[in-house]
Design an enzyme around this catalytic site. Structure first.
Site, PDB file in Angstrom:
ATOM      1  N   TYR A   1      23.604  30.786  37.870  1.00 51.10           N
ATOM      2  CA  TYR A   1      23.042  32.036  38.424  1.00 51.10           C
ATOM      3  C   TYR A   1      22.888  31.905  39.858  1.00 51.10           C
ATOM      4  O   TYR A   1      23.528  32.882  40.415  1.00 51.10           O
ATOM      5  CB  TYR A   1      21.711  32.013  37.916  1.00 51.10           C
TER       6      TYR A   1
ATOM      7  N   ALA B   1      21.395  42.564  37.199  1.00 49.32           N
ATOM      8  CA  ALA B   1      21.933  41.014  37.193  1.00 49.32           C
ATOM      9  C   ALA B   1      21.366  40.380  35.844  1.00 49.32           C
ATOM     10  O   ALA B   1      20.540  40.888  35.396  1.00 49.32           O
ATOM     11  CB  ALA B   1      21.487  40.288  38.497  1.00 49.32           C
TER      12      ALA B   1
ATOM     13  N   ILE C   1      11.808  44.938  38.111  1.00 46.34           N
ATOM     14  CA  ILE C   1      11.543  45.388  39.573  1.00 46.34           C
ATOM     15  C   ILE C   1      11.982  46.982  39.531  1.00 46.34           C
ATOM     16  O   ILE C   1      11.291  47.590  40.561  1.00 46.34           O
ATOM     17  CB  ILE C   1      12.309  44.591  40.521  1.00 46.34           C
ATOM     18  N   GLY C   2      12.933  47.415  39.206  1.00 40.55           N
ATOM     19  CA  GLY C   2      13.473  48.701  39.053  1.00 40.55           C
ATOM     20  C   GLY C   2      12.418  49.783  38.799  1.00 40.55           C
ATOM     21  O   GLY C   2      12.093  50.963  39.492  1.00 40.55           O
TER      22      GLY C   2
ATOM     23  N   ASN D   1       9.992  33.697  43.174  1.00 41.57           N
ATOM     24  CA  ASN D   1       9.770  33.678  41.619  1.00 41.57           C
ATOM     25  C   ASN D   1       8.790  35.008  41.263  1.00 41.57           C
ATOM     26  O   ASN D   1       7.695  35.055  41.689  1.00 41.57           O
ATOM     27  CB  ASN D   1       9.048  32.719  40.990  1.00 41.57           C
TER      28      ASN D   1
ATOM     29  N   ASP E   1      26.866  50.469  31.777  1.00 47.36           N
ATOM     30  CA  ASP E   1      27.233  49.029  32.080  1.00 47.36           C
ATOM     31  C   ASP E   1      27.999  48.945  33.462  1.00 47.36           C
ATOM     32  O   ASP E   1      29.114  49.630  33.550  1.00 47.36           O
ATOM     33  CB  ASP E   1      28.035  48.485  30.923  1.00 47.36           C
TER      34      ASP E   1
END
Length: 354
Positions: free
Chosen positions: A186, A87, A18-19, A215, A63
């Site tokens: 999750y 995530a 997504i990034g 999704n 991190d």
């Protein structure tokens, strides 16, 4: 309305699926677009900067769970907007690696907030990528019209092949109405992220926007990570001429939302401080059964028909779809990609890489 002055943006996990898509839309417009990413080998096998990340993005290898990495970063970067994408995302994997999911998703979030406190800096907006997994099974409706939250399907139910809840039908989830009740580790960690950020931003008078993604699939997603989506997995099977195996009775339902629609939703809210903290559902608004998805992909490649296996995954949700009326009414956004169009776009991208 899409904001024009977004200042300095820091994106955690911003070198991921997504990034990277988001960077193509906004990185060149920001004063600085800084990405903090640990380049996890499950997504980045060579730990290299992904080609899909916009050239204007500054990549910092770090991190989110490490305080020293945060302190080093915030000594140089003073973000106006923080987009929290980092995530661990494997729903099934989280049942067996709960500590890793909690460490990244929960402790990584608290480390981030503590680091802002040590740095004496407060962004003006946080944007969180949350998940439909926070709903679990959501709400179901009985034949008499009453609703109930059925909770998690048991192992015994699966063994009896009782896939649905008798005498009831699922209702689409909606952020202002459906009570979160995650059925996976999750999902529980994503809900914890929402609650932690809500408490912190409220105490600091900072805007918080939460987007609960359904999704997500499309070009750019990992082709080596078995935990990040069945669309790419099914596509590769069909390309090899294999019959796609479908769990349960094939009628598991999901809302598959194309990556460009997801990136567009983020673009819309970044810099908009008036969205409020009630989560927005981001999906296509259309439920698709896994068998229907598999058939679309098989048809595209002329592969054999999918086959139902009656296998199951403990903790898996039967129906997960959402209504997007509130999202489209309150945000300058609506999905543009149908499942059929999105599948076609993904197949060409995969074919160039396998």
């Amino acid at each position: 309305m899409v904001a024009t002055d977004i200042g300095t943006v820091l994106v955690t996990g911003g070198a991921g699926f997504i990034g990277c898509a988001l960077s193509q839309r906004l990185a060149a417009r920001a004063d600085r677009w800084v990405v903090l990413d640990n380049l996890h080998p499950q997504v980045h096998p060579n730990a290299e900067r992904p080609a899909e990340l916009h050239p204007a993005a500054e990549l910092v290898h770090g991190d989110v769970t490490k305080a020293a990495d945060w302190d080093s970063l915030l000594a140089d970067v003073r973000p106006d907007i923080l987009v929290h994408l980092a995530a661990e995302t494997g729903t099934a994997q989280s049942l067996h690696e709960a500590t890793r999911h909690a460490e990244v998703n929960v402790v990584g979030t608290t480390q981030m907030l503590d680091a802002f406190g040590r740095a004496g800096h407060t962004p003006r907006q946080f944007v969180l990528s949350s998940s439909r997994a926070v709903y679990g099974e959501g709400e179901w409706q009985r034949e008499d019209g009453s609703t109930f939250a059925p909770g998690q399907r048991s192992h015994a139910q699966f063994e009896r092949k009782e896939w649905d809840f008798a005498g009831a039908r699922p209702l689409p989830s909606e952020g202002s109405r459906t009570r979160p009740a995650p059925t996976s580790v999750y999902g529980a960690t994503k809900l914890a992220q929402e609650n932690i950020l809500s408490a912190w931003t409220s105490s600091h008078d900072v805007a918080l926007t939460i987007l609960r993604f359904q999704n997500v699939y499309g070009p750019g997603q990992s082709l080596i990570n078995p935990y990040t989506g069945i669309v790419s997995l099914f596509s590769q099977m069909a390309m090899r001429g294999e019959s796609i195996p479908v769990y349960e009775d094939g009628r598991i339902t999901r809302d598959f939302v194309y990556i460009e629609d997801v990136a567009a939703s983020l673009e819309t809210v970044i810099g908009d401080l008036a969205t409020g903290s009630t989560p927005f559902d981001v999906g296509s608004g259309v439920g698709t059964t896994i068998l229907e998805l598999a058939q679309h992909i098989a048809d595209f490649h002329g592969a054999p028909a999918p086959h139902v296996t009656e296998q199951y995954r403990d903790g898996d949700v039967r129906h997960a779809e959402c209504t997007i009326q509130r999202t489209t009414a309150e945000l300058d956004w609506k999905p543009e990609w149908s499942v059929e169009r999105g599948i076609a776009g993904l197949q060409q991208w995969i074919a160039e890489r396998v």
